[in-house]
Design a protein around this motif. Sequence first.
Motif, mmCIF file in Angstrom:
data_model
loop_
_atom_site.group_PDB
_atom_site.id
_atom_site.type_symbol
_atom_site.label_atom_id
_atom_site.label_comp_id
_atom_site.label_asym_id
_atom_site.label_seq_id
_atom_site.Cartn_x
_atom_site.Cartn_y
_atom_site.Cartn_z
ATOM 1 N N GLN A 1 55.864 36.868 43.321
ATOM 2 C CA GLN A 1 54.496 36.405 43.164
ATOM 3 C C GLN A 1 53.838 36.216 44.537
ATOM 4 O OE1 GLN A 1 54.132 32.639 41.181
ATOM 5 N NE2 GLN A 1 52.117 33.100 40.383
ATOM 6 N N GLY A 2 54.600 35.624 45.456
ATOM 7 C CA GLY A 2 54.089 35.396 46.807
ATOM 8 C C GLY A 2 53.748 36.695 47.502
ATOM 9 N N THR A 3 54.617 37.686 47.333
ATOM 10 C CA THR A 3 54.349 38.978 47.959
ATOM 11 C C THR A 3 53.081 39.593 47.374
ATOM 12 O OG1 THR A 3 56.725 39.218 48.074
ATOM 13 C CG2 THR A 3 55.414 41.168 48.586
ATOM 14 N N TYR A 4 52.947 39.472 46.061
ATOM 15 C CA TYR A 4 51.739 40.005 45.428
ATOM 16 C C TYR A 4 50.500 39.289 45.964
ATOM 17 C CZ TYR A 4 48.057 40.659 42.000
ATOM 18 O OH TYR A 4 46.847 40.912 41.424
ATOM 19 N N LEU A 5 50.585 37.951 46.069
ATOM 20 C CA LEU A 5 49.441 37.170 46.540
ATOM 21 C C LEU A 5 49.019 37.550 47.950
ATOM 22 C CD1 LEU A 5 50.274 33.588 45.205
ATOM 23 C CD2 LEU A 5 48.346 35.012 44.546
ATOM 24 N N SER A 6 49.972 38.023 48.751
ATOM 25 C CA SER A 6 49.627 38.377 50.124
ATOM 26 C C SER A 6 48.695 39.586 50.163
ATOM 27 C CB SER A 6 50.884 38.636 50.939
ATOM 28 O OG SER A 6 51.496 39.822 50.514
ATOM 29 N N PHE A 7 48.537 40.264 49.056
ATOM 30 C CA PHE A 7 47.597 41.393 48.982
ATOM 31 C C PHE A 7 46.288 40.986 48.297
ATOM 32 C CE2 PHE A 7 51.794 43.395 49.122
ATOM 33 C CZ PHE A 7 51.627 44.220 50.213
ATOM 34 N N CYS A 8 46.127 39.675 48.090
ATOM 35 C CA CYS A 8 44.964 39.226 47.330
ATOM 36 C C CYS A 8 44.134 38.222 48.113
ATOM 37 C CB CYS A 8 45.416 38.516 46.047
ATOM 38 S SG CYS A 8 46.273 39.596 44.928
ATOM 39 N N GLN A 9 42.892 38.091 47.681
ATOM 40 C CA GLN A 9 42.092 36.958 48.128
ATOM 41 C C GLN A 9 42.075 35.971 46.979
ATOM 42 O OE1 GLN A 9 38.437 37.684 50.309
ATOM 43 N NE2 GLN A 9 37.370 36.291 48.950
ATOM 44 N N PHE A 10 42.374 34.697 47.279
ATOM 45 C CA PHE A 10 42.461 33.745 46.178
ATOM 46 C C PHE A 10 42.244 32.324 46.682
ATOM 47 C CE2 PHE A 10 46.522 34.023 48.189
ATOM 48 C CZ PHE A 10 47.089 32.768 48.098
ATOM 49 N N LYS A 11 41.872 31.455 45.769
ATOM 50 C CA LYS A 11 41.786 30.029 46.073
ATOM 51 C C LYS A 11 42.812 29.260 45.261
ATOM 52 C CE LYS A 11 37.068 29.982 47.614
ATOM 53 N NZ LYS A 11 35.681 29.956 47.143
ATOM 54 N N VAL A 12 42.941 29.618 43.986
ATOM 55 C CA VAL A 12 44.067 29.096 43.216
ATOM 56 C C VAL A 12 44.855 30.323 42.760
ATOM 57 C CG1 VAL A 12 42.773 27.086 42.447
ATOM 58 C CG2 VAL A 12 42.857 29.102 41.020
ATOM 59 N N ILE A 13 46.191 30.138 42.631
ATOM 60 C CA ILE A 13 47.038 31.314 42.478
ATOM 61 C C ILE A 13 46.915 31.963 41.109
ATOM 62 C CG2 ILE A 13 48.684 30.641 44.252
ATOM 63 C CD1 ILE A 13 50.501 29.636 42.056
ATOM 64 N N SER A 14 46.159 31.327 40.204
ATOM 65 C CA SER A 14 46.026 31.954 38.889
ATOM 66 C C SER A 14 44.766 32.822 38.816
ATOM 67 C CB SER A 14 45.988 30.869 37.818
ATOM 68 O OG SER A 14 45.040 29.883 38.169
ATOM 69 N N ASP A 15 44.017 32.865 39.904
ATOM 70 C CA ASP A 15 42.751 33.585 39.880
ATOM 71 C C ASP A 15 42.619 34.374 41.190
ATOM 72 O OD1 ASP A 15 40.191 34.451 39.613
ATOM 73 O OD2 ASP A 15 39.249 32.487 39.812
ATOM 74 N N THR A 16 43.009 35.644 41.153
ATOM 75 C CA THR A 16 43.110 36.390 42.416
ATOM 76 C C THR A 16 42.303 37.679 42.377
ATOM 77 O OG1 THR A 16 45.042 37.550 41.595
ATOM 78 C CG2 THR A 16 45.440 35.550 42.844
ATOM 79 N N THR A 17 41.888 38.129 43.567
ATOM 80 C CA THR A 17 41.215 39.412 43.697
ATOM 81 C C THR A 17 42.036 40.277 44.648
ATOM 82 O OG1 THR A 17 39.255 38.031 43.844
ATOM 83 C CG2 THR A 17 38.934 40.418 44.047
ATOM 84 N N PHE A 18 42.383 41.468 44.205
ATOM 85 C CA PHE A 18 43.213 42.337 45.038
ATOM 86 C C PHE A 18 42.384 42.885 46.218
ATOM 87 C CE2 PHE A 18 45.506 46.226 46.097
ATOM 88 C CZ PHE A 18 46.804 45.742 46.130
ATOM 89 N N VAL A 19 42.916 42.731 47.438
ATOM 90 C CA VAL A 19 42.168 43.241 48.589
ATOM 91 C C VAL A 19 42.986 44.215 49.439
ATOM 92 C CG1 VAL A 19 40.632 41.256 48.808
ATOM 93 C CG2 VAL A 19 42.816 41.247 50.027
ATOM 94 N N GLY A 20 44.154 44.621 48.934
ATOM 95 C CA GLY A 20 44.950 45.585 49.676
ATOM 96 C C GLY A 20 45.547 44.988 50.933
#
Lengths: 445, 284
Positions: free
Chosen positions: B30-49
Amino acid sequence: MGANGLNQSMSRKQFVMLGGAVLAGLGLSACGGSGSSTSSSTTSSTTAAATGTVYYLNFKPEADEQWQALAKTYTDQTGVEVKVVTAASGTYEEKLKSEMSKSSAPTLFQVSGYVGLENWKEYCADLSGTDIYNQLTDTNLVLKEDSKVDAIGYVEEYFGIIYNKTLLTKAGYSESDITSFATLKKVCDDIQARKDELGVKGAFTSAGMDSSSSWRYTNHLADIPLYYEFKEDNVTNPDSIKGTYLPNYKDIFDLYITDSTCDKASLSAKTADDATSEFVNGEAVFYQNGTWAYDDIKALGDDTFGLLPIYIGVTGEEKQGICAGTENYWCVNTEASEDDQKATLDFMNWVVTSDEGTKSLADDMGFNCPFKSAKAASNPLVKIANTVNSSKTPVSWAFSVQPGDEYRKTLANALTAYAAGGTWDDVKVAFVDDWATEKAASASA
Amino acid sequence: MSKVLKKWWPLFVLPTALSFVFGFVIPFVQGTYLSFCQFKVISDTTFVGLRNYVDALSDSQFMSSFGFTALFAVTVTVLVNVFALAIALALTRNRLRGTNAYRTVFFMPNLIGGIVLGYIWQILINCVLSNVGADLLALNTVAGYWGLVLLTLWQQVGYMMIIYIAGLQSIPTDYIEAAKVDGANAWKTLWKVKIPNLMPTITICLFLTITNAFKLFDQNLALTGGDPNHSTEMLALNIYNTFYSRVGAKWMGIGQAKAVIFCILVVAISLIQLRATKSKEVQQ
């Protein structure tokens, strides 16, 4: 205990199975039970009528007990479940970030101002037209984007220069002698020169730059030059600043660190507790802090202290009052279900209108609340501030738009280095240039 | 029994496996995935590559934190192991009285939490600095660096000492006696007999000290807090500050990207170290 202790009829195979099942159960329960809240109380609902529930993530650890009690009273009266969780001091943002990710996220949370709001505005329900909004006596105490009301300030706080009346009288002065920076400096220099005769260590308590204390200078002291600059430029949240009143900031900071209880070089390690104890023990006459410090200094006796505006040498400052504002804003989580949002709004309205709620806010928590039915706060510093401000112009909390923690830390470093013999130029860079840099860095990209 | 175990082993592995999956694998993925996202809470993310990685690697503060951490890790790894081995050698000599008491004393600092240690040493070091008229820790990068080294030594030497003592005691006494009979002096015995036989222990101790040094967080937070101006901010504290004390939408993703880079870095460095020292191990 081994297989011997078990019933002989149980086969080895069964024993192995049992053992495995027990272990698996333990492993699972260990995963599930990861509670991390510092304190919480859930009161079960007593009637079936109430559908929504309230979850308040409280910002003020000193008021945790009172909130728990309020929540319980409300549940007993209405049957609506209210859960209050308090984040440990200094960890609110971390706690909020993790709690908001959960399926049962807080329905009511706090932000500290426009900068804090930046992280959470998508999660704030529009509060305009709600009951609690209509209860406000001062609609300036809200955070808005155009017409959308994101957050409501629920407690008004004040800060200035708290002084020890007994010591000031002993030195031959009274509050009326101090009406500007020039007169403040004159009194302080005189007290500093006669400190042994007066039995004090200095005019001001140590301007500690440890992280427990540096906010008194990076945030609160910086408020006055920012307030005058914003007023002059007619802005509220600029992307860059000019530092028009930076020389005044230097003057007042110089006064704090020169007419002080301690050597300038040791300031970097002085804490908030050091300053408080110096003031309470009568080692210093002046102490810059706010109404929240009342509990720490009440040992002196309510009649012993007064509160002065922070003068920095601006023309016309004789009319300047105490800094009045808030860092405590309530937001309702727009992601919560309709029922929960409604229950939350009802709860908020009850807190600021009911007898129990207003009494708890004013007497137990000592808050000065900007609501119609609010009772007068029991805190004497609040009373003094209100008296002063009734005849003078209050200074608003302009510092609340400072661009975040990173800016604040850099400014604290620069001030600490300056106090220990560094140059003011670094403070200038940290105060003016970093403002634009950090504002740009925090802009949503 | 072994037949039954063969059949039922998955049940026994299950608790550990589940903990590992829930406590490590899932957060890591999950953490690795989040590192490719813009997010404020981890349940709501936008992928930014890869943008977070670009930002993280172009952050000069992150790079200087890496430099500081690397320098710190080298110093600490050398000093901790030299001191720990020296004390372990001294405390395994038969003639010394009260060795157990000394072992306990040296081990004790390890039982105190990093935050507490950090604050205690901050007071101690500031007292010394103000007595010699130097800048206090908050303004003194050099003192901050050596303060961290001193604190880490004080905390970890005792722990590594225990491991070295265990290693030294497992060397068969006939080896030492044979060396003595052959006329080897104490110095020769150390280099030709004890250290080669200690290689597995050294591998473990080096691994622990290097990874501990890279991951150091609480001591750093309490002792210097990164002051002055982030110059004593180590990698873990830099990630923490990026994640929590910056305002704006992009910073949490950048912090997450930094954390993934950090993880890869620590794994890579410890693998290289393990390979290097493993090749020197001898079979008894």
